[in-house]
Design a protein around this motif. Structure first.
Motif, PDB file in Angstrom:
ATOM      1  N   GLY A  28       0.615  -1.500   0.312  1.00 38.75           N
ATOM      2  CA  GLY A  28      -0.243  -0.072  -0.277  1.00 38.75           C
ATOM      3  C   GLY A  28       0.930   1.336  -0.248  1.00 38.75           C
ATOM      4  N   TYR A  29       1.871   0.893   0.606  1.00 41.16           N
ATOM      5  CA  TYR A  29       2.439   2.258   1.034  1.00 41.16           C
ATOM      6  C   TYR A  29       3.305   2.523  -0.354  1.00 41.16           C
ATOM      7  N   ALA A  30       4.223   1.925  -1.234  1.00 33.72           N
ATOM      8  CA  ALA A  30       4.552   1.395  -2.060  1.00 33.72           C
ATOM      9  C   ALA A  30       3.828   1.793  -2.945  1.00 33.72           C
ATOM     10  N   THR A  31       2.937   1.516  -3.429  1.00 37.41           N
ATOM     11  CA  THR A  31       1.771   2.213  -4.160  1.00 37.41           C
ATOM     12  C   THR A  31       0.921   3.425  -4.500  1.00 37.41           C
ATOM     13  N   GLU A  32       1.077   3.994  -3.224  1.00 35.98           N
ATOM     14  CA  GLU A  32       0.189   4.877  -2.675  1.00 35.98           C
ATOM     15  C   GLU A  32      -0.736   4.471  -2.575  1.00 35.98           C
TER      16      GLU A  32
ATOM     17  N   CYS B  23      -4.308   0.574  10.028  1.00 32.84           N
ATOM     18  CA  CYS B  23      -4.121   1.064  10.603  1.00 32.84           C
ATOM     19  C   CYS B  23      -3.259   3.220  10.738  1.00 32.84           C
ATOM     20  N   ALA B  24      -2.375   2.290  11.869  1.00 33.80           N
ATOM     21  CA  ALA B  24      -2.208   3.313  13.403  1.00 33.80           C
ATOM     22  C   ALA B  24      -0.555   3.272  12.265  1.00 33.80           C
ATOM     23  N   ILE B  25       0.154   2.319  11.155  1.00 36.63           N
ATOM     24  CA  ILE B  25       0.876   2.961  10.947  1.00 36.63           C
ATOM     25  C   ILE B  25       0.834   3.164  10.045  1.00 36.63           C
ATOM     26  N   ALA B  26      -0.280   3.086   9.405  1.00 34.70           N
ATOM     27  CA  ALA B  26      -0.802   3.963   8.097  1.00 34.70           C
ATOM     28  C   ALA B  26      -0.473   5.227   7.989  1.00 34.70           C
ATOM     29  N   SER B  27      -1.114   5.670   9.071  1.00 34.09           N
ATOM     30  CA  SER B  27      -1.067   6.929   9.892  1.00 34.09           C
ATOM     31  C   SER B  27       0.369   7.797  10.018  1.00 34.09           C
ATOM     32  N   PHE B  28       1.298   6.615  10.902  1.00 36.27           N
ATOM     33  CA  PHE B  28       2.341   6.762  10.817  1.00 36.27           C
ATOM     34  C   PHE B  28       2.935   7.613   9.793  1.00 36.27           C
ATOM     35  N   SER B  29       3.247   7.223   9.095  1.00 35.24           N
ATOM     36  CA  SER B  29       3.344   7.676   7.944  1.00 35.24           C
ATOM     37  C   SER B  29       3.783   8.693   6.804  1.00 35.24           C
TER      38      SER B  29
END
Lengths: 89, 167
Positions: A28-32, B23-29
């Motif tokens: 998810g992070y890599a593909t935004e 979800c916490a990691i996503a927010s932290f990012s």
């Protein structure tokens, strides 16, 4: 499910879910894409459910050996002794 | 783990716990995103400037608002709420903030915009202190996440002044 199977199932469930979570975040992070993260994780949960919840045969390869009927008859069950009741004064 | 129900429950509970972690990691990012927004506001015209019957000053202005808020959007952004406030000092209040315009920006593509508009909300003072008043126009924004922490920040633009007499 036998004991060995239960142990395997618990470990498998935890590993599958954690790995799905990690892969979901990384992709998810890599593909935004938040959506990608959620879909991958949901897929992982479904996979883990299919693998660990139903009572698959390979979880029953180490069944418990119950005592044989003939052997059981040689060892009679212990008798219950009637307890003395202490009367209240 | 001896029954179907037990395993299903254990799996579901653990899955939801991991979801919370994700979800916490996503927010932290969001802390690692590089944000470089820019904005400019031009006052094209003071439409009118009057004292209301109750004694409070009111101004109507036409502004040209240009902003590029695209860099605020991350993968975890649901929308950006932006608003323009006029900020000034009076003898009664150290800080007066009057919201003049706001917008919800749901997508990154819409975050680079130019708009010419008269104030959406009325610019009314508490009193009659606005003649010849120097004020700042500040563009505030709230980056609303899909999950987790909301970030808010602003750009202050100074150097605006109201006329010395009513029009």
């Amino acid at each position: 499910m036998d004991w060995q199977g239960q142990k395997v199932v618990e470990q498998l469930m935890q590993i599958l879910l954690v790995i799905s979570g990690v892969v979901a975040v990384v992709v998810g992070y890599a593909t935004e894409s938040f959506r990608a993260m959620m879909l991958i994780y949901a897929g992982g949960v479904v996979l883990a459910t299919l693998v660990t919840v139903p009572n698959w045969p390979f979880y029953n390869h180490h069944p418990l050996k119950w005592l044989d009927q003939s052997e059981a008859e040689k060892h009679p069950k212990p008798q219950v002794v009637a307890k003395k009741r202490f009367s209240k004064k | 783990m001896h029954s179907f129900g037990y395993r299903a429950n254990a799996l579901l509970t653990f899955a939801v716990t991991i979801l919370a972690f994700i979800c916490a990691i996503a927010s932290f990012s969001d802390n690692f995103s590089n944000q470089a927004p820019s904005a400019q506001i031009q006052i094209l015209n003071i439409n009118w400037f009057q004292k209301q019957p109750h004694g409070n000053d009111e101004v109507s202005l036409t502004m040209n608002i240009t902003a590029d808020l695209q860099s605020l959007f991350t993968w975890n952004t649901k929308q950006v709420f932006a608003f323009v406030a006029a900020e000034y000092e009076t003898s009664k209040n150290t800080l007066n903030q009057v919201s003049l315009w706001d917008a919800i920006i749901p997508e990154k593509e819409e975050a680079n915009f130019w708009i010419q508009i008269s104030n959406k909300y009325r610019f009314i003072d508490q009193g009659h202190n606005l003649r010849g008043k120097d004020f700042n126009l500040t563009l505030h924004w709230h980056v609303m996440p899909k999950t987790g922490k909301m970030f808010a920040d602003k750009i202050v633009m100074s150097g605006y002044r109201l006329p010395n007499a009513y029009r």
